[in-house]
Scaffold this motif. Structure first.
Motif, PDB file in Angstrom:
ATOM      1  N   ASP A 122      32.067  49.715  50.654  1.00 32.61           N
ATOM      2  CA  ASP A 122      33.359  50.433  49.809  1.00 32.61           C
ATOM      3  C   ASP A 122      33.160  51.752  49.310  1.00 32.61           C
ATOM      4  O   ASP A 122      32.128  52.450  49.891  1.00 32.61           O
ATOM      5  CB  ASP A 122      32.623  49.182  48.816  1.00 32.61           C
ATOM      6  CG  ASP A 122      34.026  48.975  47.679  1.00 32.61           C
ATOM      7  OD1 ASP A 122      35.476  49.848  48.195  1.00 32.61           O
ATOM      8  OD2 ASP A 122      34.166  47.812  47.812  1.00 32.61           O
ATOM      9  N   PRO A 173      34.023  42.691  45.664  1.00 30.42           N
ATOM     10  CA  PRO A 173      34.491  43.275  45.282  1.00 30.42           C
ATOM     11  C   PRO A 173      34.568  43.835  43.434  1.00 30.42           C
ATOM     12  O   PRO A 173      33.550  42.622  43.124  1.00 30.42           O
ATOM     13  CB  PRO A 173      36.059  42.798  45.056  1.00 30.42           C
ATOM     14  CG  PRO A 173      35.929  41.501  45.559  1.00 30.42           C
ATOM     15  CD  PRO A 173      34.794  41.228  45.860  1.00 30.42           C
ATOM     16  N   PRO A 178      39.705  40.413  44.079  1.00 30.95           N
ATOM     17  CA  PRO A 178      40.186  40.351  45.546  1.00 30.95           C
ATOM     18  C   PRO A 178      41.047  41.482  44.925  1.00 30.95           C
ATOM     19  O   PRO A 178      40.836  42.422  46.328  1.00 30.95           O
ATOM     20  CB  PRO A 178      40.958  39.304  44.967  1.00 30.95           C
ATOM     21  CG  PRO A 178      39.509  38.069  44.958  1.00 30.95           C
ATOM     22  CD  PRO A 178      39.383  38.512  43.639  1.00 30.95           C
ATOM     23  N   THR A 181      40.012  44.883  45.729  1.00 29.03           N
ATOM     24  CA  THR A 181      39.142  44.902  47.478  1.00 29.03           C
ATOM     25  C   THR A 181      39.597  46.562  47.540  1.00 29.03           C
ATOM     26  O   THR A 181      38.484  47.183  48.578  1.00 29.03           O
ATOM     27  CB  THR A 181      39.389  43.885  47.599  1.00 29.03           C
ATOM     28  OG1 THR A 181      39.091  42.392  47.723  1.00 29.03           O
ATOM     29  CG2 THR A 181      38.614  44.199  49.998  1.00 29.03           C
TER      30      THR A 181
END
Length: 200
Positions: A122, A173, A178, A181
């Protein structure tokens, strides 16, 4: 006498197993499960100045993160889970993210064979350990993202928690939302600034 001795040791074995069974399952983390779910294994090598190479352990394909490229570094050696193996938090500085002050973070958990599986990928500004999640046996992580806001011509910091999802076998996340994300999305920019749980 033999029957009494056998009964005693059988009872002792059952007692020991009942005491260590749940703990052992919780402590295995991902180390004993690296071959489940078709996880790709990686070989990680450290060099001077925290430079690191991350390549597929089976040698398939090109190695995207190499010492020669000089853009990938060890950020931290945490115990992400409770298996007592040393895991990696790695930062890749090869990307460009516009005016957003974020960096590509990758999380790798070590397998029993010494290789690693990726359990997180991420974009954050900072990442640090939080408390151990007793329900999963994995470390919660505190992260921040500094996203550029056109309306004020400046970046704004927001703080989140990321947790390990046992079903997906990776960290989810920020705040398990979500909508977060993708980093610095319109949904993220609409959240209050600096909130620890701003997406809930």
């Amino acid at each position: 006498m033999k029957i009494i001795t056998l009964t005693f040791f059988s009872a002792l074995a059952i007692s020991v197993c009942s005491l260590i069974g749940p703990t052992s399952r919780a402590a295995t983390g991902i180390g004993d499960e690296c071959n489940k779910g078709g996880d790709v294994k990686f070989a990680i090598r450290e060099y001077d100045n925290k430079l690191v190479s991350v390549c597929r352990a089976d040698g398939v394909g090109d190695c995207l993160y190499t010492k020669a490229f000089g853009k990938t570094f060890v950020d931290n050696r945490l115990h992400l889970n409770s298996d007592r193996l040393h895991d990696y938090v790695i930062k890749d500085l090869s990307g460009s993210y516009g005016d957003n002050d974020v960096t590509h973070f990758m999380l790798f958990a070590q397998c029993r064979d010494g290789n690693f599986v990726k359990v997180g990928d991420d974009f954050f500004t900072n990442l640090r350990p939080d408390a151990m999640d007793r329900t999963t046996g994995w470390l919660k992580l505190r992260v921040t993202r500094d996203c550029y806001n056109d309306s004020i011509s400046d970046t704004q910091e927001r703080s989140y928690t990321i947790v390990f999802d046992p079903k997906k076998r990776r960290y989810g996340p920020p705040d398990s939302n979500p909508k977060l994300t993708h980093y610095c999305s319109d949904a993220e920019l609409a959240l209050p600034v600096g909130s620890a749980n701003s997406s809930r």
